[in-house]
Design an enzyme around this catalytic site. Structure first.
Site, PDB file in Angstrom:
ATOM      1  N   LYS A 111       0.816  -1.214   0.000  1.00 63.34           N
ATOM      2  CA  LYS A 111       0.000   0.000   0.000  1.00 63.34           C
ATOM      3  C   LYS A 111       0.847   1.260   0.000  1.00 63.34           C
ATOM      4  O   LYS A 111       0.443   2.278  -0.549  1.00 63.34           O
ATOM      5  CB  LYS A 111      -0.974  -0.004   1.188  1.00 63.34           C
ATOM      6  CG  LYS A 111      -1.991  -1.117   1.056  1.00 63.34           C
ATOM      7  CD  LYS A 111      -3.287  -0.832   1.748  1.00 63.34           C
ATOM      8  CE  LYS A 111      -4.335  -1.856   1.308  1.00 63.34           C
ATOM      9  NZ  LYS A 111      -5.417  -2.024   2.258  1.00 63.34           N
ATOM     10  N   LYS A 192      -5.074 -12.582  -6.145  1.00 62.57           N
ATOM     11  CA  LYS A 192      -6.227 -12.647  -5.254  1.00 62.57           C
ATOM     12  C   LYS A 192      -7.426 -11.900  -5.841  1.00 62.57           C
ATOM     13  O   LYS A 192      -7.251 -10.858  -6.465  1.00 62.57           O
ATOM     14  CB  LYS A 192      -5.790 -11.988  -3.934  1.00 62.57           C
ATOM     15  CG  LYS A 192      -6.742 -12.106  -2.804  1.00 62.57           C
ATOM     16  CD  LYS A 192      -6.189 -11.399  -1.570  1.00 62.57           C
ATOM     17  CE  LYS A 192      -6.257  -9.893  -1.680  1.00 62.57           C
ATOM     18  NZ  LYS A 192      -5.979  -9.177  -0.421  1.00 62.57           N
ATOM     19  N   LYS A 195     -11.584  -6.271  -4.804  1.00 66.05           N
ATOM     20  CA  LYS A 195     -12.494  -5.266  -5.360  1.00 66.05           C
ATOM     21  C   LYS A 195     -11.735  -4.062  -5.895  1.00 66.05           C
ATOM     22  O   LYS A 195     -12.285  -3.247  -6.626  1.00 66.05           O
ATOM     23  CB  LYS A 195     -13.527  -4.845  -4.323  1.00 66.05           C
ATOM     24  CG  LYS A 195     -12.919  -4.184  -3.110  1.00 66.05           C
ATOM     25  CD  LYS A 195     -13.894  -4.101  -1.955  1.00 66.05           C
ATOM     26  CE  LYS A 195     -13.138  -3.942  -0.656  1.00 66.05           C
ATOM     27  NZ  LYS A 195     -13.687  -4.599   0.491  1.00 66.05           N
TER      28      LYS A 195
END
Ligand code: TYM
Length: 328
Positions: A111, A192, A195
């Site tokens: 991130k 993975k 969304k």
């Protein structure tokens, strides 16, 4: 009885991965164990959020929890920010953490790669997550595979605290299912299902229109063989579809393989789409109801009160253990 705690970030519509890796287990666990399920909104603000969107996402997540079948009479369902003890113990867990171990967190590394300036909260995120868990003396934490590292850290921090100050926290065990803890993308089965992917066909949102769900599953990639068997390394796409099927139907992987023996990929996709749609249909109806209802607000208030009692008790003990404060 086990004590269960888990949390989900209100950062958008949940995917089939969140359902299979987490929510589905929560619903089962509430029947037997003492459960605490949390909307971790203070975790969600570690990256800048649009206020209106956070409000909406928080409500969406509450409605999702209720619509999948979390029963507030059986489990304690609440928002993290409604229980201020999370932040107090969060700070204490930060003081128990080392820079080095936080720097090693893969989620942080990923991130922070995207961020222009790295928010400090993104760095200390796992310490707050540890606080969420030990605050309820959770013995078990059901999560998907991507949370494994955070749970190892939570255990380390709880142990370190106990060593420094004396036995205080229960050391939590991760609960990660053998199958379904990592649902993969439908278009790129080595990553993975998420969304945040830019490829719409790669994930199924729990709120996708049912025709769209069917289409996405029928367009899922497979491989050039025609044998349906579980082999995550050599047949990741087919194994992912099998995993979705077995998780939703509650069949073992052996049963699922047996069920599809001799059938083709077309049949596999048709049946996977069927079971997913059958699961989503009643879910979406209940979701619509809860999202609009005032009952949702009452239930969340009630949950917060129950959670506060337990959390404050732990926090009092910890304050005492640490020797801080005058008003314990
Ligand atoms: P979050 O909000 O990213 O995800 C919620 C849960 O869904 C699981 N999950 C998946 N499982 C299977 N396949 C996938 N493709 C998939 N994607 C997500 C996650 O593993 C998770 O269980 N840091 C946590 C939230 C958290 C928490 C906690 C969890 C905060 N405090 C305390 C447990 C205990 C997170 O960001 O999950």
């Amino acid at each position: 009885k086990k004590r269960i705690l888990s949390g989900i970030q209100p950062s958008g519509t949940l995917t089939l991965g969140n359902y299979i890796g987490a929510l589905q287990h929560f619903v089962r666990l509430q029947e037997e164990e003492e459960c605490y399920f949390c909307i971790v909104d203070y975790h969600a603000i570690t990256l800048p959020r649009n206020v209106e969107q956070l409000r909406e996402n928080k409500r969406k997540l509450a409605a999702t929890y209720l619509a999948v079948g979390i029963d507030p009479e059986k489990a304690t369902l609440f928002a993290q920010s409604d229980v201020s003890a999370h932040l107090e113990l969060g700070w204490i867990m930060i003081t128990t953490s080392y820079m080095g171990e936080l720097e090693r967190m893969t989620q942080f590394k990923e991130k922070s790669k995207e961020a222009e300036s790295i928010p400090a909260g993104l760095f200390t995120y796992p310490s707050l997550q540890a606080a969420d868990i030990v605050l309820y003396n959770a013995t078990h934490v059901p999560v998907g595979d991507d949370q494994k590292q955070h749970l190892e850290l939570a255990r380390d921090l709880a142990q370190r605290f106990n060593q420094r100050y004396g036995e205080t926290f229960v050391i939590p065990e991760p609960m990660i299912a053998e199958f379904g803890a990592r649902i993969m993308s439908l278009t790129e089965p080595t990553s993975k299902m998420s969304k945040s992917s830019l490829v719409e066909g790669s994930y199924i949102s729990l709120l996708d229109d049912l025709k769209t769900v069917e289409k996405k599953i029928k367009r899922a990639v497979t491989d050039s063989e025609n044998e349906i068997r579980f082999d995550a390394v050599n047949k990741p796409a087919v194994s992912n579809l099998l995993t979705i099927y077995s998780s939703i139907t509650n069949k073992s992987m052996a049963e699922a393989e047996e069920h599809f023996a001799g059938k083709g990929y077309g049949a596999l996709k048709t049946e996977v789409a069927e079971v997913v749609v059958d699961m989503l249909k009643p879910f979406q109806e209940k979701y619509e109801y809860y999202y609009q209802s005032e009952e949702l607000d009452k239930l969340m208030q009630h949950g917060a009160e129950k959670a506060r009692k337990v959390a404050n008790e732990t926090l009092q003990k910890v304050r005492d253990t640490l020797g801080v404060g005058f008003t314990n």
